[in-house]
Design a protein around this motif. Structure first.
Motif, short mmCIF file in Angstrom:
data_model
loop_
_atom_site.label_atom_id
_atom_site.label_comp_id
_atom_site.label_asym_id
_atom_site.label_seq_id
_atom_site.Cartn_x
_atom_site.Cartn_y
_atom_site.Cartn_z
N LEU A 98 0.82 -1.21 0.00
CA LEU A 98 0.00 0.00 0.00
C LEU A 98 0.86 1.27 0.00
O LEU A 98 0.43 2.31 -0.49
CB LEU A 98 -0.92 0.01 1.22
CG LEU A 98 -2.15 -0.89 1.17
CD1 LEU A 98 -2.79 -0.98 2.54
CD2 LEU A 98 -3.14 -0.36 0.15
N VAL A 99 2.08 1.16 0.55
CA VAL A 99 2.94 2.36 0.66
C VAL A 99 3.29 2.92 -0.71
O VAL A 99 3.00 4.10 -0.99
CB VAL A 99 4.19 2.04 1.49
CG1 VAL A 99 5.12 3.25 1.52
CG2 VAL A 99 3.81 1.63 2.90
N PRO A 100 3.92 2.15 -1.62
CA PRO A 100 4.21 2.73 -2.95
C PRO A 100 2.93 3.05 -3.73
O PRO A 100 2.93 3.98 -4.55
CB PRO A 100 5.03 1.64 -3.65
CG PRO A 100 4.69 0.38 -2.93
CD PRO A 100 4.44 0.77 -1.51
N THR A 316 3.47 5.15 -11.40
CA THR A 316 2.62 6.27 -11.81
C THR A 316 1.25 6.26 -11.13
O THR A 316 0.41 7.10 -11.45
CB THR A 316 2.42 6.26 -13.34
OG1 THR A 316 1.79 5.02 -13.71
CG2 THR A 316 3.74 6.40 -14.07
N GLY A 317 1.02 5.33 -10.23
CA GLY A 317 -0.28 5.25 -9.55
C GLY A 317 -1.12 4.10 -10.05
O GLY A 317 -0.99 3.67 -11.20
N HIS A 337 4.98 -0.49 -13.65
CA HIS A 337 4.40 0.73 -14.22
C HIS A 337 3.61 1.51 -13.18
O HIS A 337 3.71 2.75 -13.13
CB HIS A 337 3.49 0.36 -15.40
CG HIS A 337 2.79 1.53 -16.02
ND1 HIS A 337 3.47 2.59 -16.60
CD2 HIS A 337 1.47 1.82 -16.15
CE1 HIS A 337 2.60 3.47 -17.07
NE2 HIS A 337 1.38 3.03 -16.81
N GLU A 338 2.86 0.83 -12.32
CA GLU A 338 1.96 1.52 -11.39
C GLU A 338 2.54 1.71 -10.00
O GLU A 338 2.19 2.68 -9.32
CB GLU A 338 0.66 0.72 -11.29
CG GLU A 338 -0.12 0.67 -12.60
CD GLU A 338 -1.44 -0.04 -12.48
OE1 GLU A 338 -2.21 -0.04 -13.44
OE2 GLU A 338 -1.72 -0.59 -11.39
N GLN A 339 3.44 0.79 -9.56
CA GLN A 339 3.98 0.88 -8.20
C GLN A 339 5.51 0.88 -8.17
O GLN A 339 6.09 0.85 -7.09
CB GLN A 339 3.44 -0.28 -7.36
CG GLN A 339 1.93 -0.16 -7.08
CD GLN A 339 1.22 -1.50 -7.14
OE1 GLN A 339 1.37 -2.25 -8.11
NE2 GLN A 339 0.47 -1.82 -6.11
N GLY A 340 6.11 0.92 -9.33
CA GLY A 340 7.55 1.08 -9.43
C GLY A 340 8.36 -0.13 -8.99
O GLY A 340 7.83 -1.22 -8.73
N LEU A 341 9.67 0.08 -8.90
CA LEU A 341 10.57 -1.00 -8.49
C LEU A 341 10.29 -1.43 -7.06
O LEU A 341 10.48 -2.60 -6.71
CB LEU A 341 12.02 -0.55 -8.64
CG LEU A 341 12.51 -0.31 -10.07
CD1 LEU A 341 13.91 0.30 -10.06
CD2 LEU A 341 12.50 -1.61 -10.86
#
Length: 434
Positions: A98-100, A316-317, A337-341
């Protein structure tokens, strides 16, 4: 639906029919827990798909699915009012995810829908936390899982019977879709493959009867064949192979099933190879098949797109798992794409932890079911998205986590009542001499 696995409920009699002598008696799982699980499944059905017999506005479908999630959380809270939870690395990692998700969504680059999806994911994870109280390594959630998706497949079969043209439209190349509820062929194939694999394992472990298993497996395989879903088929075969191998050393039925499966596969490879190849190609050219039906082009474009440091780390969300209007269809790239590495690392840790715990458990039917679900989700993640958001794949992994949980410890046994001290009889001469 036939009762799958109802004859050997957790804590019931053993194979000889005699109850365990020294097993502590534990309270059964409330029926409300099964209802909560069904509502979670309804929430993850989604709102996009083919046209249905009766046109359902997407706003209505979204209201139903989100209402199901809110009802699931409320019921879970009602059945567990004291908030008793069990430690779970799986749900803890989902909580960290949930954090990223929030960090990337709070900037509103992906619109207000990103925050809405974060709220949905938070409710989903919160409901799982409330249900961990009943995660004890038993098969209760497996049975709830099978019943839930059996009901979904029943609606698909009903739509096929009522309107075959709507259920197998030309838009999807004649593949089976949901005619009563908008379900895509990959969704139907996924549900059919999962309940087929779980029911086979219950049958091998003698946790259900042959008639009950056939009532689930036969229609599910028919619907799977009509969807022409390659990912679900490969996931079913590979997941079952790994799960049955984990039982081979301790289960004679598993050894026989494995031997017959290998023999039948060898015969099918010789006699039915052209038919199997045609089914897998689905009328596509070899070039289109090798590019995974155009998925590879979307993946290359996504990886080549410029990103800021923040987007690389946190994404990017939360969105609709698409890039430039095209579906990503890869869980790892969708999470990146949505929550990154950061999100990708958490999801990788989640799968690795479940897999590691499954390898350390002694051979058993619950362990085999967990291995099947983990393997299926890992294989499907290459061509399907969903590991980073509330989805059927997270529900599959949640069932695996419940199967790998250590049995709940029974409370300390009440000390046996001490026998009443016998009253010493005092001789008459002693009483008189006092």
């Amino acid at each position: 639906m036939a009762d799958v696995g109802g004859d050997t409920a957790h804590g019931g009699p053993d194979a000889t029919g005699a109850p365990p002598a020294a097993a502590p008696r534990r309270a059964g799982t409330p029926r409300t827990v099964g209802i909560v699980w069904g509502l979670l499944g309804l929430n993850t059905l989604g709102s996009a798909g083919a046209e249905t017999i009766v046109v359902l506005p997407r706003s209505l479908i979204q209201t139903v699915t989100m209402g199901a999630l809110a009802a699931a959380f409320a019921l879970a809270l009602a059945v567990n009012p004291r908030l008793r939870i069990r430690p779970s690395a799986f749900v803890l990692l989902l909580t960290l995810l949930l954090v990223p998700s929030v960090i990337s969504s709070v900037g509103l680059d992906a619109g207000f829908g990103a925050l809405f999806r974060c709220t949905r994911l938070a409710l989903f994870v919160g409901t799982l936390w409330l249900l961990t109280r009943w995660w004890d390594g038993g098969l209760g959630f497996v049975r709830s899982h099978i019943r839930m998706y059996y009901a979904v497949l029943g609606s698909v079969a009903a739509g096929l019977a009522v309107s075959p043209g709507t259920a197998m439209p030309d838009l999807y190349g004649g593949r089976l879709v949901g005619a009563l509820w908008p379900l895509t062929p990959p969704q139907i194939g996924q549900y059919a493959a999962v309940i087929t694999g779980l029911t086979v394992l219950l049958l091998l472990g003698r946790h259900t009867t042959g008639a009950s298993a056939a009532a689930v497996i036969v229609p599910a395989l028919v619907l799977l064949a009509l969807t022409h879903t390659r990912t679900a088929t490969v996931g079913l075969l590979a997941g079952l192979a790994l799960a049955i191998c984990s039982l081979v050393l301790t289960s004679a039925p598993a050894r026989r099933f494995f031997a017959w499966t290998v023999l039948c596969a060898a015969v099918a490879a010789v006699w039915f190879a052209p038919m199997v190849q045609a089914w897998f190609l689905r009328g596509q050219s070899r070039e289109n098949f090798s590019s995974l039906t155009g998925r590879a082009k979307v993946w290359d474009a996504l990886l080549a797109a410029p990103r800021t440091t923040s987007e690389r780390l946190f994404g990017t969300g939360l969105g609709d798992k698409s890039y430039d209007g095209l579906p990503i269809d890869n869980s790892w790239l969708a999470v990146y794409h949505e929550q990154g590495l950061t999100g990708a690392a958490i999801v990788a840790a989640l799968v690795a932890v479940l897999g590691g715990v499954a390898l350390l458990r002694p051979p058993s039917v619950p362990r085999a079911c967990a291995i099947f679900l983990i393997a299926y989700c890992a294989i499907s993640s290459y061509t399907e998205a969903g590991l980073g958001d509330a989805s059927p794949y997270l529900l599959h992994l949640a069932v695996a986590a419940s199967l790998l949980a250590a049995p709940a410890r029974a409370g300390p046994a009440a000390p046996a009542a001490a026998p009443a001290a016998s009253r010493r009889r005092v001789p008459r001469w002693a009483r008189e001499g006092r």
